[in-house]
Design an enzyme around this catalytic site. Sequence first.
Site, mmCIF file in Angstrom:
data_model
loop_
_atom_site.group_PDB
_atom_site.id
_atom_site.type_symbol
_atom_site.label_atom_id
_atom_site.label_comp_id
_atom_site.label_asym_id
_atom_site.label_seq_id
_atom_site.Cartn_x
_atom_site.Cartn_y
_atom_site.Cartn_z
ATOM 1 N N ASN A 1 0.846 -1.193 0.000
ATOM 2 C CA ASN A 1 0.000 0.000 0.000
ATOM 3 C C ASN A 1 0.878 1.239 0.000
ATOM 4 O O ASN A 1 1.959 1.251 0.606
ATOM 5 C CB ASN A 1 -0.876 -0.009 1.265
ATOM 6 C CG ASN A 1 -1.779 1.210 1.345
ATOM 7 O OD1 ASN A 1 -2.288 1.676 0.332
ATOM 8 N ND2 ASN A 1 -1.969 1.723 2.549
ATOM 9 N N HIS B 1 1.080 5.220 1.134
ATOM 10 C CA HIS B 1 0.415 6.085 2.108
ATOM 11 C C HIS B 1 1.092 7.449 2.103
ATOM 12 O O HIS B 1 2.331 7.523 2.174
ATOM 13 C CB HIS B 1 0.478 5.445 3.506
ATOM 14 C CG HIS B 1 -0.246 6.217 4.549
ATOM 15 N ND1 HIS B 1 -1.620 6.260 4.636
ATOM 16 C CD2 HIS B 1 0.212 7.020 5.535
ATOM 17 C CE1 HIS B 1 -1.965 7.044 5.639
ATOM 18 N NE2 HIS B 1 -0.875 7.516 6.202
ATOM 19 N N SER C 1 5.086 6.821 2.214
ATOM 20 C CA SER C 1 5.564 5.497 2.622
ATOM 21 C C SER C 1 4.940 4.426 1.740
ATOM 22 O O SER C 1 3.803 4.575 1.282
ATOM 23 C CB SER C 1 5.149 5.206 4.079
ATOM 24 O OG SER C 1 5.579 6.238 4.952
ATOM 25 N N ASP D 1 -2.430 0.634 8.260
ATOM 26 C CA ASP D 1 -1.116 1.215 7.921
ATOM 27 C C ASP D 1 -0.040 0.844 8.938
ATOM 28 O O ASP D 1 0.844 1.649 9.261
ATOM 29 C CB ASP D 1 -1.249 2.748 7.802
ATOM 30 C CG ASP D 1 -2.197 3.149 6.681
ATOM 31 O OD1 ASP D 1 -2.986 4.097 6.884
ATOM 32 O OD2 ASP D 1 -2.172 2.489 5.623
HETATM 33 C C1 GRF Z 1 -2.632 8.739 -2.647
HETATM 34 O O1 GRF Z 1 -1.895 9.750 -1.963
HETATM 35 C C2 GRF Z 1 -2.739 7.527 -1.782
HETATM 36 O O2 GRF Z 1 -1.609 7.231 -1.013
HETATM 37 C C3 GRF Z 1 -3.857 7.946 -0.873
HETATM 38 O O3 GRF Z 1 -4.791 8.582 -1.707
HETATM 39 C C4 GRF Z 1 -4.078 9.146 -2.795
HETATM 40 C C5 GRF Z 1 -4.679 8.569 -4.041
HETATM 41 O O4 GRF Z 1 -4.333 9.411 -5.093
HETATM 42 N N1 GRF Z 1 -4.444 6.786 -0.208
HETATM 43 P P1 GRF Z 1 -4.575 8.910 -6.597
HETATM 44 O O5 GRF Z 1 -5.967 8.279 -6.625
HETATM 45 O O6 GRF Z 1 -3.491 7.906 -6.898
HETATM 46 O O7 GRF Z 1 -4.444 10.155 -7.399
#
Ligand code: GRF
Length: 196
Positions: A105, A107, A134, A143
């Site tokens: 994942n 984050h 991360s 997370d």
């Molecule tokens: C990313 O920053 C991801 O880590 C977080 O939401 C955002 C998603 O952005 N969970 P996208 O949909 O890839 O533009």
Amino acid sequence: LRVVVLISGGGSNLRALLEATRDAEYPAHVVAVGADREAEGLAHAEAFGIPAFTVPYSSFPSREAWGDELLATIAEWQPDLVVLSGLMRLLPPAVVEALAPRLINTHPAYLPEFPGAHGVRDALAAGVAQTGASVIVVDTGVDTGPILAQERVPVLPDDTEHSLHERIKPVERRLLIDVVRGIADGSIGLGAASTP
Ligand code: GRF
């Protein structure tokens, strides 16, 4: 390396990974993109000619029922790795246990700082001078899995949640592309292999 990516939103991180896979030397390719809703980001899969599927969370009576359908759909693609990149939904433990540790994942914070669905907003509210991005192995916590890569990102005084998130995302994308490459070429080990 066969990769399935799961999203919920705009999929800018997905798009960056898809662009990286255009390089014939890149040792991974995205075999399918899935979403828990009609995510805008599915259009990136279409643009790259990659199959996309939705398992709409709202169509199921429970998180577990949704998870079972999602897992069955993912398994059809026989992925070597599942990437959560903007999936704004916690996976049921049964799904995590079936896929881990080949489940990572991204984050938008410097874990273990600011876990959860509002990492960017929380960092801003905390008034910290720097946050980060991360990439972790997903475990049944929120997370809390092993950190595979992370990097600091500065917070500027006039940042909004949007401006800070837009500064974090390019770092996230670079880390994600590097981690997927590392998993594919074996330089990053994920622990005991598991079969979805
Ligand atoms: C990313 O920053 C991801 O880590 C977080 O939401 C955002 C998603 O952005 N969970 P996208 O949909 O890839 O533009």
